[in-house]
Design a protein around this motif. Structure first.
Motif, PDB file in Angstrom:
ATOM      1  N   ASP A  42       0.871  -1.306  -0.031  1.00 25.03           N
ATOM      2  CA  ASP A  42      -0.043   0.004  -0.076  1.00 25.03           C
ATOM      3  C   ASP A  42       0.891   1.131   0.061  1.00 25.03           C
ATOM      4  O   ASP A  42       1.733   1.096   0.761  1.00 25.03           O
ATOM      5  CB  ASP A  42      -0.901   0.054   1.135  1.00 25.03           C
ATOM      6  N   LEU A  96      -1.524   5.727 -10.170  1.00 30.83           N
ATOM      7  CA  LEU A  96      -2.389   4.921  -9.102  1.00 30.83           C
ATOM      8  C   LEU A  96      -3.096   5.655  -8.452  1.00 30.83           C
ATOM      9  O   LEU A  96      -4.205   5.203  -8.163  1.00 30.83           O
ATOM     10  CB  LEU A  96      -0.936   4.446  -8.283  1.00 30.83           C
ATOM     11  N   TYR A  97      -2.827   6.917  -8.299  1.00 26.75           N
ATOM     12  CA  TYR A  97      -3.816   7.822  -7.508  1.00 26.75           C
ATOM     13  C   TYR A  97      -5.093   8.089  -8.245  1.00 26.75           C
ATOM     14  O   TYR A  97      -6.154   8.137  -7.692  1.00 26.75           O
ATOM     15  CB  TYR A  97      -3.342   9.106  -6.891  1.00 26.75           C
ATOM     16  N   ARG A 142      -6.554   6.039  -9.944  1.00 30.51           N
ATOM     17  CA  ARG A 142      -7.343   4.633 -10.056  1.00 30.51           C
ATOM     18  C   ARG A 142      -7.934   4.147  -8.543  1.00 30.51           C
ATOM     19  O   ARG A 142      -8.779   3.587  -8.453  1.00 30.51           O
ATOM     20  CB  ARG A 142      -6.620   3.570 -10.654  1.00 30.51           C
ATOM     21  N   THR A 143      -7.537   5.254  -7.707  1.00 34.68           N
ATOM     22  CA  THR A 143      -7.982   4.810  -6.324  1.00 34.68           C
ATOM     23  C   THR A 143      -8.027   5.930  -5.517  1.00 34.68           C
ATOM     24  O   THR A 143      -7.279   6.411  -4.654  1.00 34.68           O
ATOM     25  CB  THR A 143      -6.570   4.050  -5.555  1.00 34.68           C
ATOM     26  N   GLY A 145      -8.791   5.586  -1.354  1.00 37.76           N
ATOM     27  CA  GLY A 145      -8.107   4.780  -0.352  1.00 37.76           C
ATOM     28  C   GLY A 145      -6.770   4.967  -0.886  1.00 37.76           C
ATOM     29  O   GLY A 145      -6.150   5.319  -1.906  1.00 37.76           O
ATOM     30  N   PRO A 196      -3.418   3.813  -2.819  1.00 38.20           N
ATOM     31  CA  PRO A 196      -3.002   2.864  -3.837  1.00 38.20           C
ATOM     32  C   PRO A 196      -2.312   1.814  -3.353  1.00 38.20           C
ATOM     33  O   PRO A 196      -1.581   1.625  -2.174  1.00 38.20           O
ATOM     34  CB  PRO A 196      -2.310   3.814  -4.751  1.00 38.20           C
ATOM     35  N   ASN A 197      -2.446   0.734  -4.033  1.00 41.08           N
ATOM     36  CA  ASN A 197      -1.704  -0.536  -3.786  1.00 41.08           C
ATOM     37  C   ASN A 197      -1.203  -0.936  -5.078  1.00 41.08           C
ATOM     38  O   ASN A 197      -1.377  -1.069  -6.208  1.00 41.08           O
ATOM     39  CB  ASN A 197      -2.631  -1.586  -3.542  1.00 41.08           C
ATOM     40  N   ARG A 200      -1.999  -4.274  -6.611  1.00 40.82           N
ATOM     41  CA  ARG A 200      -3.050  -4.473  -7.191  1.00 40.82           C
ATOM     42  C   ARG A 200      -3.141  -3.719  -8.631  1.00 40.82           C
ATOM     43  O   ARG A 200      -3.792  -4.037  -9.743  1.00 40.82           O
ATOM     44  CB  ARG A 200      -4.043  -3.824  -6.327  1.00 40.82           C
ATOM     45  N   PHE A 201      -2.529  -2.423  -8.661  1.00 44.68           N
ATOM     46  CA  PHE A 201      -2.388  -1.593  -9.786  1.00 44.68           C
ATOM     47  C   PHE A 201      -1.387  -2.443 -10.902  1.00 44.68           C
ATOM     48  O   PHE A 201      -1.791  -2.375 -12.060  1.00 44.68           O
ATOM     49  CB  PHE A 201      -1.548  -0.404  -9.673  1.00 44.68           C
ATOM     50  N   ASP A 213      -4.413  -3.525 -13.585  1.00 42.45           N
ATOM     51  CA  ASP A 213      -4.794  -2.203 -14.285  1.00 42.45           C
ATOM     52  C   ASP A 213      -3.940  -2.387 -15.642  1.00 42.45           C
ATOM     53  O   ASP A 213      -2.712  -2.533 -15.727  1.00 42.45           O
ATOM     54  CB  ASP A 213      -4.165  -0.850 -13.423  1.00 42.45           C
TER      55      ASP A 213
END
Length: 289
Positions: free
Chosen positions: A134, A149-150, A152-153, A156, A158-159, A162-163, A167
């Motif tokens: 995270d 990243l920001y 897409r999140t 909360g 960003p991770n 997960r990205f 993505d």
């Protein structure tokens, strides 16, 4: 996560990577699977075949430091793999619950003084992450560099994992996506050995395993790594390619968190790109997290 299964799969995958030639043992007979036989590892470690077989079945609880060291030498484990083996042993005997401070479930936010420190770093991106990858805090350049990243999140932190796996733009952001993906999984696998009771990590691994074949295949390799220093390339949607060196340190005041600082070679194209990134970030008027 099932500690015995973790131990079994880690040791068997490490054993499969060592050839008889690498281990300096005679290559006799037909091998049904790659790598060393259990008996060969036992002989190299100086333990009985029966005892090593118990270890490989997951019974690490109570194994002495000398035995773990001997197994690590026999399997030619690197520093990260050796540390992971000891973490698995601590988890098996229950000492990891005492050794590691449990992190609170509420969302972590940086102390004002930590954010001030990050903000004094103006020549390169700086960030704080946890073992689940995270992205918890940045300076202004760190926020700007990780704008994809920001975006897409919004709700909360960003991770990175997960990205990377979920993505499609990650393959643009990371020019060497395969290395980035390998690194992300190895960091998560290392964290799973250090903190096997982290429910949020279990959930993340479950999500990524369900949604990404690329992640699932890498997770099954049981590779681990220490992420201390090196170089990375990024492709930022505004300023283009960034070839950066980085140094990462564990934060003594915040166990489980890592501070990473990036820097460009002086007078390089990336140094110029960082100046452009700083100008672009100033126009966005987005505060660091």
């Amino acid at each position: 996560m099932d500690n015995r299964a973790e131990v079994r799969e880690f040791l068997t995958t490490r054993r499969a990577k060592i050839s008889p030639q690498q281990a300096g043992v005679p290559d006799v007979g037909t091998r049904r699977v790659p790598g060393l036989r259990r008996g060969e590892v036992a002989a190299l470690a100086g333990v009985s075949v029966e005892y090593y077989a118990r270890l490989e079945r997951g019974a690490l609880a109570g194994a002495s430091t000398s035995v773990l060291d001997a197994v690590a030498r026999a399997l030619q484990l690197d520093d990260a793999e050796r540390t992971h083996l000891f973490d698995l042993a601590h988890a098996a005997d229950g000492s990891s619950a005492l050794r590691r401070r449990r992190r609170p479930t509420r969302r972590w936010t940086p102390r004002p003084s930590l954010q001030w420190v990050l903000d004094t770093i103006t020549s390169g991106p700086a960030l704080v992450r946890n073992g689940r990858m995270d992205l918890l805090a940045t300076n202004h350049l760190g926020r700007a560099m990780h704008a994809p990243l920001y975006e897409r999140t919004p709700a909360g932190p960003p991770n990175f994992a997960r990205f990377t796996f979920l993505d499609e733009d990650a393959r643009l952001f990371y020019p060497d996506w395969d290395t980035a993906a390998d690194t992300a999984v190895a960091i998560l696998r290392t964290e799973a050995g250090r903190d096997p009771h982290d429910g949020a990590l279990h959930d993340l691994v479950g999500e990524l395993s369900t949604r990404s074949e690329d992640f699932r295949r890498r997770w099954g390799r049981h590779d681990v790594r220490l992420h201390g220093a090196g170089s990375k390339s990024f492709h930022h949607p505004v300023v283009g390619t960034l070839d950066l060196a980085y140094e990462s340190v564990d934060m003594v005041s915040e166990p489980g968190l890592t501070l990473t600082i990036y820097a460009a070679e002086p007078a390089s194209a990336t140094a110029e790109a960082l100046l452009l990134l700083a100008s672009w970030a100033a126009t966005q008027a987005v505060p660091a997290s």
